[in-house]
Design a protein around this motif. Structure first.
Motif, PDB file in Angstrom:
ATOM      1  N   GLN A 178       2.165  -4.549   3.952  1.00 46.07           N
ATOM      2  CA  GLN A 178       3.143  -3.461   4.051  1.00 46.07           C
ATOM      3  C   GLN A 178       2.552  -2.146   3.549  1.00 46.07           C
ATOM      4  OE1 GLN A 178       6.543  -3.550   5.208  1.00 46.07           O
ATOM      5  NE2 GLN A 178       6.198  -1.349   5.086  1.00 46.07           N
ATOM      6  N   GLN A 179       2.822  -1.076   4.302  1.00 41.49           N
ATOM      7  CA  GLN A 179       2.410   0.270   3.911  1.00 41.49           C
ATOM      8  C   GLN A 179       3.629   1.185   3.865  1.00 41.49           C
ATOM      9  OE1 GLN A 179      -0.653   1.163   3.055  1.00 41.49           O
ATOM     10  NE2 GLN A 179      -1.759  -0.683   3.714  1.00 41.49           N
ATOM     11  N   VAL A 180       3.698   2.017   2.831  1.00 42.47           N
ATOM     12  CA  VAL A 180       4.674   3.104   2.793  1.00 42.47           C
ATOM     13  C   VAL A 180       3.900   4.391   2.551  1.00 42.47           C
ATOM     14  CG1 VAL A 180       6.519   1.620   1.935  1.00 42.47           C
ATOM     15  CG2 VAL A 180       5.138   2.923   0.313  1.00 42.47           C
ATOM     16  N   MET A 181       4.519   5.518   2.893  1.00 49.10           N
ATOM     17  CA  MET A 181       3.840   6.807   2.787  1.00 49.10           C
ATOM     18  C   MET A 181       4.513   7.686   1.744  1.00 49.10           C
ATOM     19  SD  MET A 181       3.235   7.477   6.864  1.00 49.10           S
ATOM     20  CE  MET A 181       4.923   6.977   7.212  1.00 49.10           C
ATOM     21  N   GLY A 214       0.829  -1.194   0.000  1.00 53.48           N
ATOM     22  CA  GLY A 214       0.000   0.000   0.000  1.00 53.48           C
ATOM     23  C   GLY A 214       0.864   1.245   0.000  1.00 53.48           C
ATOM     24  N   VAL A 215       0.546   2.190  -0.870  1.00 52.18           N
ATOM     25  CA  VAL A 215       1.241   3.480  -0.901  1.00 52.18           C
ATOM     26  C   VAL A 215       0.203   4.541  -0.554  1.00 52.18           C
ATOM     27  CG1 VAL A 215       2.626   5.112  -2.225  1.00 52.18           C
ATOM     28  CG2 VAL A 215       2.817   2.651  -2.689  1.00 52.18           C
ATOM     29  N   ASN A 216       0.281   5.037   0.665  1.00 45.26           N
ATOM     30  CA  ASN A 216      -0.711   6.007   1.125  1.00 45.26           C
ATOM     31  C   ASN A 216      -0.290   7.420   0.759  1.00 45.26           C
ATOM     32  OD1 ASN A 216      -1.635   8.071   3.368  1.00 45.26           O
ATOM     33  ND2 ASN A 216      -3.137   6.427   3.348  1.00 45.26           N
ATOM     34  N   SER A 217      -1.261   8.201   0.312  1.00 46.69           N
ATOM     35  CA  SER A 217      -1.016   9.612   0.009  1.00 46.69           C
ATOM     36  C   SER A 217      -2.078  10.453   0.705  1.00 46.69           C
ATOM     37  CB  SER A 217      -1.078   9.852  -1.503  1.00 46.69           C
ATOM     38  OG  SER A 217      -0.920  11.226  -1.801  1.00 46.69           O
ATOM     39  N   GLY A 218      -1.633  11.397   1.541  1.00 44.67           N
ATOM     40  CA  GLY A 218      -2.556  12.375   2.097  1.00 44.67           C
ATOM     41  C   GLY A 218      -3.013  12.148   3.512  1.00 44.67           C
ATOM     42  N   ASP A 219      -2.526  11.102   4.191  1.00 42.52           N
ATOM     43  CA  ASP A 219      -2.947  10.838   5.568  1.00 42.52           C
ATOM     44  C   ASP A 219      -1.758  10.867   6.516  1.00 42.52           C
ATOM     45  OD1 ASP A 219      -5.798  10.270   5.118  1.00 42.52           O
ATOM     46  OD2 ASP A 219      -5.062   8.523   4.023  1.00 42.52           O
ATOM     47  N   LYS A 220      -1.992  11.339   7.737  1.00 40.90           N
ATOM     48  CA  LYS A 220      -0.968  11.319   8.771  1.00 40.90           C
ATOM     49  C   LYS A 220      -0.671   9.882   9.203  1.00 40.90           C
ATOM     50  CE  LYS A 220      -0.156  15.774   9.876  1.00 40.90           C
ATOM     51  NZ  LYS A 220       1.183  16.390   9.944  1.00 40.90           N
ATOM     52  N   LYS A 221       0.574   9.655   9.654  1.00 38.72           N
ATOM     53  CA  LYS A 221       0.992   8.298  10.002  1.00 38.72           C
ATOM     54  C   LYS A 221       0.071   7.652  11.038  1.00 38.72           C
ATOM     55  CE  LYS A 221       5.377   7.127  10.729  1.00 38.72           C
ATOM     56  NZ  LYS A 221       6.705   6.899  11.391  1.00 38.72           N
TER      57      LYS A 221
END
Length: 393
Positions: A339-342, A317-324
């Motif tokens: 797995q998530q990366v920001m 998952g590649v998250n865009s726009g949310d705080k950790k």
């Protein structure tokens, strides 16, 4: 005075002058801009705006406002670099309401390019759109104002057709109004393309080239040609760098290409992750955000596939726009343990959205065991999952 005394005095004079020069340089390097204007019809309202500031929300902005009195306002604020900033008001005349909500029409926003030292004047009127533009100020905003005078009336015409169609019960009339809206929008896009290709030295055109690429409003070949023709004086601007990443990604994310590297510590636990560690398995790279309804609605399906093909399929998952912390709470609550990366917007390394030329959310990439891109899917739908079923059966 002997030679030693003369030399000492000379050294002191040089030090003094250098100190004065440094003080003058600091004074001559402004950190603020001023935006002032009078807009007929704005009356006593408030203009809201979002300023770039990486210490605030996850996208790197802070929200602020300026009070309008009798249609006039003055705003002085600090800023770094050149930024396209929009200002909006909650005047009902400017809100394109429909039975189910509203259209976020750009023609209802006041826009300016802000940067240190800018002194920008704005004039015009607020009717059923923001017919007000920066003018008689610096050349950067003069170019923007002149351009917006061309496209804002057209953009307003297009959205008015859509608003009218939303209240129409007759399906044929609805479709006719939507076709008219699409026709005017096509004219707007043609005007934008002409602007970005014919003004290689313009900061406003640079912004619009970046924006059109982000929104998939310009063909890749035209965008690349416009980028290659840009004035070298623009190369230090953030928009230029954004475009360069997207131009590189056009080729590096083609089917059959080795997927761009994702090696980062921008993870939920702070430990380093390397996409290359998934070699030997199929991978689904899912660009998403909690704010994105279609992204969230598909995640139970992603979870299902991660369990069904455990050991043969990896999910990133590649998250865009949310705080950790918000991401951590969300994935833990729903047991989304892949797995998530920001994405980090202003990073040289972790701006994955740009490096993968992502234009919409959700966007999914299917990668084969050799690390090559099999297919890119934009938007929600079953296609990505259907392909995975075929590849993993």
């Amino acid at each position: 005075m002997n030679n030693l005394g003369s030399n000492i005095m000379l050294v002191l004079l040089v030090v003094f002058l250098a100190s004065c020069k440094n003080e003058v340089s600091e004074v001559e390097t402004p950190k603020t801009f001023t935006l002032e204007g009078t807009i007929e019809g704005l009356e006593n309202n408030t203009l809201y705006y979002r300023m770039p500031n990486k210490d605030y929300d996850a996208l790197g902005y802070r929200t602020d406002s300026v009070v309008v009195t009798n249609g006039s306002f003055t705003l002085t604020d600090s800023i770094e670099g050149h930024h396209f900033v929009t200002f909006f008001t909650r005047m009902k005349e400017l809100i394109k309401g429909t039975p189910r909500g509203y259209y976020p029409a750009k023609s209802g926003y006041l826009a300016a390019i802000l940067y240190p030292g800018a002194n920008i004047k704005v004039s015009g009127k607020a009717s059923d759109f923001m017919d007000a533009y920066p003018e008689n100020s610096d050349s950067i905003n003069n170019e923007l104002g002149t351009f917006h005078k061309k496209i804002y009336p057209l953009m307003n015409e297009s959205v008015n057709y859509l608003v009218k169609s939303s209240f129409e019960e007759n399906e044929d009339i609805q479709n006719t109004l939507k076709e008219k809206a699409d026709s005017v929008t096509a004219i707007v896009n043609d005007v934008k393309k002409e602007f970005v290709t014919n003004n290689p030295s313009s900061v406003a055109a640079l912004y619009y080239l970046s924006d059109m690429m982000m929104r998939s409003q310009i063909d890749n070949d035209i965008a690349i040609e416009a980028f290659n023709n840009l004035d070298s004086a623009l190369t230090d601007m953030a928009y230029y760098k954004d475009i360069s990443y997207r131009v590189n990604a056009i080729n590096s994310t083609k089917e059959g290409a080795v997927a761009p590297a994702i090696k980062t510590t921008s993870t939920l636990d702070g430990n380093e992750f390397d996409l290359a560690s998934y070699r030997g398995k199929y991978v689904m790279v899912d660009f998403w955000g909690i704010w994105c309804g279609p992204c969230v609605s598909e995640m139970p399906k992603v979870k299902e596939f991660s369990k069904k093909y455990n050991g043969r399929l990896e999910i990133l998952g590649v998250n865009s726009g949310d705080k950790k912390q918000r991401i951590i709470d969300f994935v833990n609550k729903n047991d989304y343990q892949w797995q998530q990366v920001m994405d980090v917007r202003d990073s040289e390394v972790d701006n994955f959205v740009l490096r993968y030329n992502v234009n919409a959310f959700p966007t999914k990439f299917i990668i084969d065991p050799e690390g090559k891109i099999v297919k890119k899917f934009v938007g929600s739908g079953e296609e990505a999952f259907t392909l995975l079923e075929e590849l993993l059966k």
